[in-house]
Scaffold this motif. Structure first.
Motif, PDB file in Angstrom:
ATOM      1  N   HIS A   1     -61.690  25.180 -14.778  1.00 53.77           N
ATOM      2  CA  HIS A   1     -61.185  25.046 -13.569  1.00 53.77           C
ATOM      3  C   HIS A   1     -60.113  26.289 -12.089  1.00 53.77           C
ATOM      4  O   HIS A   1     -60.027  25.969 -11.402  1.00 53.77           O
ATOM      5  CB  HIS A   1     -59.571  24.639 -14.432  1.00 53.77           C
ATOM      6  N   ASP A   2     -61.018  27.460 -13.233  1.00 54.67           N
ATOM      7  CA  ASP A   2     -60.615  28.321 -12.464  1.00 54.67           C
ATOM      8  C   ASP A   2     -62.435  28.795 -10.972  1.00 54.67           C
ATOM      9  O   ASP A   2     -61.605  29.491 -10.535  1.00 54.67           O
ATOM     10  CB  ASP A   2     -60.441  29.226 -12.886  1.00 54.67           C
ATOM     11  N   ASP A   3     -62.621  28.011 -11.861  1.00 51.89           N
ATOM     12  CA  ASP A   3     -63.884  28.176 -10.937  1.00 51.89           C
ATOM     13  C   ASP A   3     -64.388  26.838  -9.569  1.00 51.89           C
ATOM     14  O   ASP A   3     -64.646  25.778  -9.597  1.00 51.89           O
ATOM     15  CB  ASP A   3     -65.224  27.584 -11.808  1.00 51.89           C
ATOM     16  N   ILE A   4     -63.415  27.727  -8.588  1.00 48.72           N
ATOM     17  CA  ILE A   4     -63.068  26.865  -7.502  1.00 48.72           C
ATOM     18  C   ILE A   4     -64.493  26.755  -5.761  1.00 48.72           C
ATOM     19  O   ILE A   4     -63.863  27.036  -4.714  1.00 48.72           O
ATOM     20  CB  ILE A   4     -61.853  27.138  -6.884  1.00 48.72           C
ATOM     21  N   THR A   5     -65.360  28.079  -5.997  1.00 53.72           N
ATOM     22  CA  THR A   5     -66.124  28.654  -5.000  1.00 53.72           C
ATOM     23  C   THR A   5     -66.977  27.775  -4.298  1.00 53.72           C
ATOM     24  O   THR A   5     -66.443  27.710  -3.039  1.00 53.72           O
ATOM     25  CB  THR A   5     -67.060  29.851  -5.474  1.00 53.72           C
ATOM     26  N   ALA A   6     -67.573  26.564  -4.352  1.00 55.81           N
ATOM     27  CA  ALA A   6     -68.486  25.756  -4.143  1.00 55.81           C
ATOM     28  C   ALA A   6     -67.846  24.614  -3.181  1.00 55.81           C
ATOM     29  O   ALA A   6     -67.910  24.380  -2.192  1.00 55.81           O
ATOM     30  CB  ALA A   6     -69.374  24.439  -5.294  1.00 55.81           C
ATOM     31  N   ASP A   7     -66.382  25.000  -3.567  1.00 52.46           N
ATOM     32  CA  ASP A   7     -65.326  23.638  -3.197  1.00 52.46           C
ATOM     33  C   ASP A   7     -64.577  24.416  -1.533  1.00 52.46           C
ATOM     34  O   ASP A   7     -64.874  23.697  -0.972  1.00 52.46           O
ATOM     35  CB  ASP A   7     -63.923  22.592  -4.215  1.00 52.46           C
ATOM     36  N   ALA A   8     -64.588  25.132  -2.057  1.00 51.92           N
ATOM     37  CA  ALA A   8     -63.874  26.487  -1.185  1.00 51.92           C
ATOM     38  C   ALA A   8     -64.806  26.267   0.245  1.00 51.92           C
ATOM     39  O   ALA A   8     -64.861  26.385   1.500  1.00 51.92           O
ATOM     40  CB  ALA A   8     -63.655  27.760  -1.528  1.00 51.92           C
TER      41      ALA A   8
ATOM     42  N   ASP B   1     -69.745  16.989  -3.537  1.00 50.85           N
ATOM     43  CA  ASP B   1     -69.761  15.491  -4.993  1.00 50.85           C
ATOM     44  C   ASP B   1     -70.779  16.311  -6.147  1.00 50.85           C
ATOM     45  O   ASP B   1     -71.439  17.100  -5.502  1.00 50.85           O
ATOM     46  CB  ASP B   1     -69.956  14.042  -4.489  1.00 50.85           C
ATOM     47  N   VAL B   2     -70.981  15.734  -6.389  1.00 56.51           N
ATOM     48  CA  VAL B   2     -72.086  15.768  -7.557  1.00 56.51           C
ATOM     49  C   VAL B   2     -73.567  15.731  -6.688  1.00 56.51           C
ATOM     50  O   VAL B   2     -73.399  14.274  -6.793  1.00 56.51           O
ATOM     51  CB  VAL B   2     -71.039  15.108  -9.470  1.00 56.51           C
TER      52      VAL B   2
ATOM     53  N   LEU C   1     -70.516  19.281 -15.810  1.00 55.25           N
ATOM     54  CA  LEU C   1     -70.817  18.756 -14.482  1.00 55.25           C
ATOM     55  C   LEU C   1     -70.739  18.733 -12.954  1.00 55.25           C
ATOM     56  O   LEU C   1     -70.851  18.744 -11.978  1.00 55.25           O
ATOM     57  CB  LEU C   1     -70.945  17.135 -14.877  1.00 55.25           C
ATOM     58  N   ARG C   2     -69.492  19.607 -13.612  1.00 49.92           N
ATOM     59  CA  ARG C   2     -68.502  20.301 -12.479  1.00 49.92           C
ATOM     60  C   ARG C   2     -70.092  21.439 -11.239  1.00 49.92           C
ATOM     61  O   ARG C   2     -69.374  21.713 -10.657  1.00 49.92           O
ATOM     62  CB  ARG C   2     -67.298  21.192 -12.632  1.00 49.92           C
ATOM     63  N   MET C   3     -70.082  21.848 -12.857  1.00 45.38           N
ATOM     64  CA  MET C   3     -71.646  22.926 -11.749  1.00 45.38           C
ATOM     65  C   MET C   3     -72.729  22.203 -11.607  1.00 45.38           C
ATOM     66  O   MET C   3     -73.565  22.751 -10.834  1.00 45.38           O
ATOM     67  CB  MET C   3     -71.899  23.533 -12.742  1.00 45.38           C
ATOM     68  N   ALA C   4     -72.382  21.119 -10.800  1.00 46.11           N
ATOM     69  CA  ALA C   4     -73.301  20.502  -9.758  1.00 46.11           C
ATOM     70  C   ALA C   4     -72.987  19.644  -8.504  1.00 46.11           C
ATOM     71  O   ALA C   4     -73.296  19.022  -7.878  1.00 46.11           O
ATOM     72  CB  ALA C   4     -74.309  18.851 -10.800  1.00 46.11           C
ATOM     73  N   ARG C   5     -71.467  19.787  -8.951  1.00 42.22           N
ATOM     74  CA  ARG C   5     -70.589  19.701  -7.471  1.00 42.22           C
ATOM     75  C   ARG C   5     -71.898  20.558  -6.185  1.00 42.22           C
ATOM     76  O   ARG C   5     -71.834  22.136  -6.369  1.00 42.22           O
ATOM     77  CB  ARG C   5     -69.237  19.781  -7.048  1.00 42.22           C
TER      78      ARG C   5
END
Lengths: 239, 239
Positions: B76-83, B93-94, B118-122
């Motif tokens: 949940h603390d891995d927010i770099t891609a979205d940022a 998105d994935v 799967l979040r890592m495919a965002r």
């Protein structure tokens, strides 16, 4: 009351060129965490006056405390004191108290206090000196900016004399657990745990030891009871 | 033509709390120096979306390349891609290609590709993937921002695949000399040398070895003839 906030500014071309590994940020981070001061940001910039001035102004305006490392020696590329004076709108010159410290030190060592060494007595108007028990040349505090040496042994000594004078908050405490599962397996229950303990922050850090993969789960916060309860839950679910 | 410029952005609470020592900046600094790309600034920020977004926007606007490290895992603390997507005004998105990489990797390992993994495919719209030969979850390049993993072994592998694709300048070279004199003794002649070699930059770094003090003098630049001439002068004056 929220903890005071802080930023670290490392100054020196040698860090950005890869010649030197900065260890001062990591050291300061540990000391501030124990003191209850939240290190929110760290920056490294080169020996370039406008960049240093701009970074000081931004960070001093944004955080309760700024700590700098590097650029206060005797050579032409040591421009931190002048940059800090400029950033804070103060004049700067050789100051009698700083000069006296250098005179005593170099006289004892039988070394000439030449013009280059005297540059280390340039202190902005209104600053308070920070003691340098290693090599005499002082750091200084101007407003909320704490200017310290880059040499790690001197930086540590200066941190040791400065940080106890600051008003800290509740120390940031942590509990951690190593689990032999991948982060992807613990992510969902960890997010659920984080949602139920809103005063704590949870992180997970993958590791590989002796060929085995695992995750180090860390809970951080100031509430000991919540930390212990979270650890017990972590052990029950993941242990 | 001046060399391209770059900044490093390290993302993660664990660096600012003192739990983890960042080694990625030092590694990248060495690689970029060899590639003729000038690392001008490095920053560390925590896992806080508005801070990451603001740092990305500032650095991407100011430098030719930005490299990030950390915050692209499954928790949940891995927010770099979205940022990064938000900072660059892209949707996220994935993505099918990233998902296929993860599917192949986890199928082979007999591990479930769950929602967290799967979040890592965002991946932000328009980004190009960066190969992850260690654990499959890709980094990506969006505009001039290169998003890479925080785990040092993966960061290094991603740097190795990214940096050769960038147009570098003339590599920054250096010559250095250890002298058994204090910085205060060499400061004046060193400043004079620096003034006569305006295409080079000179630094001096104090050391203490086996009880003896000294200074490491470093000249940096792209002009081999000037560097060699400066080294010869340094040896004659200080050697």
């Amino acid at each position: 009351m929220p903890n005071p906030t802080a930023a670290m500014l490392v100054i020196g071309d040698e860090i950005l060129s890869g010649r030197t590994h900065d260890s001062n940020t990591h050291y300061l981070a540990g000391v501030l965490t124990k003191a209850g001061i939240d290190l929110r940001e760290a920056r490294v910039v080169g020996d370039h006056a406008p960049t240093i001035v701009s970074a000081i102004q931004t960070l001093a305006g944004r955080y309760d405390h700024v700590f700098t490392s590097g650029g206060i020696g005797p050579t032409h590329d040591d421009i931190t004191a002048d940059a800090v004076a400029q950033a804070m709108g103060r004049s700067i010159d050789v100051r009698a108290d700083a000069r006296a410290l250098l005179e005593a030190h170099y006289q004892k060592a039988g070394i000439e206090l030449n013009e280059a060494r005297l540059r280390m007595a340039r202190i902005p108007d209104g600053a308070t000196l920070i003691d340098n028990p290693v090599s005499a040349a002082p750091g200084f505090v101007l407003g909320n900016v704490h200017v310290m040496a880059g040499v790690p042994s001197i930086f540590k000594a200066m941190v040791a004399s400065v940080v106890p004078t600051l008003t800290g908050g509740a120390p940031m405490l942590s509990r951690s657990l190593d689990v032999h599962r991948g982060e992807g397996d613990i992510a969902a229950p960890l997010a659920e745990l984080a949602a139920r303990y809103p005063t704590l922050s949870f992180g997970s850090y993958p590791f590989q030891r002796q060929g085995a993969y695992g995750s180090n789960i860390v809970a951080r916060g100031q509430d000991v009871a919540a930390l212990d309860a979270a650890l017990a839950e972590m052990q029950e679910r993941f242990g």
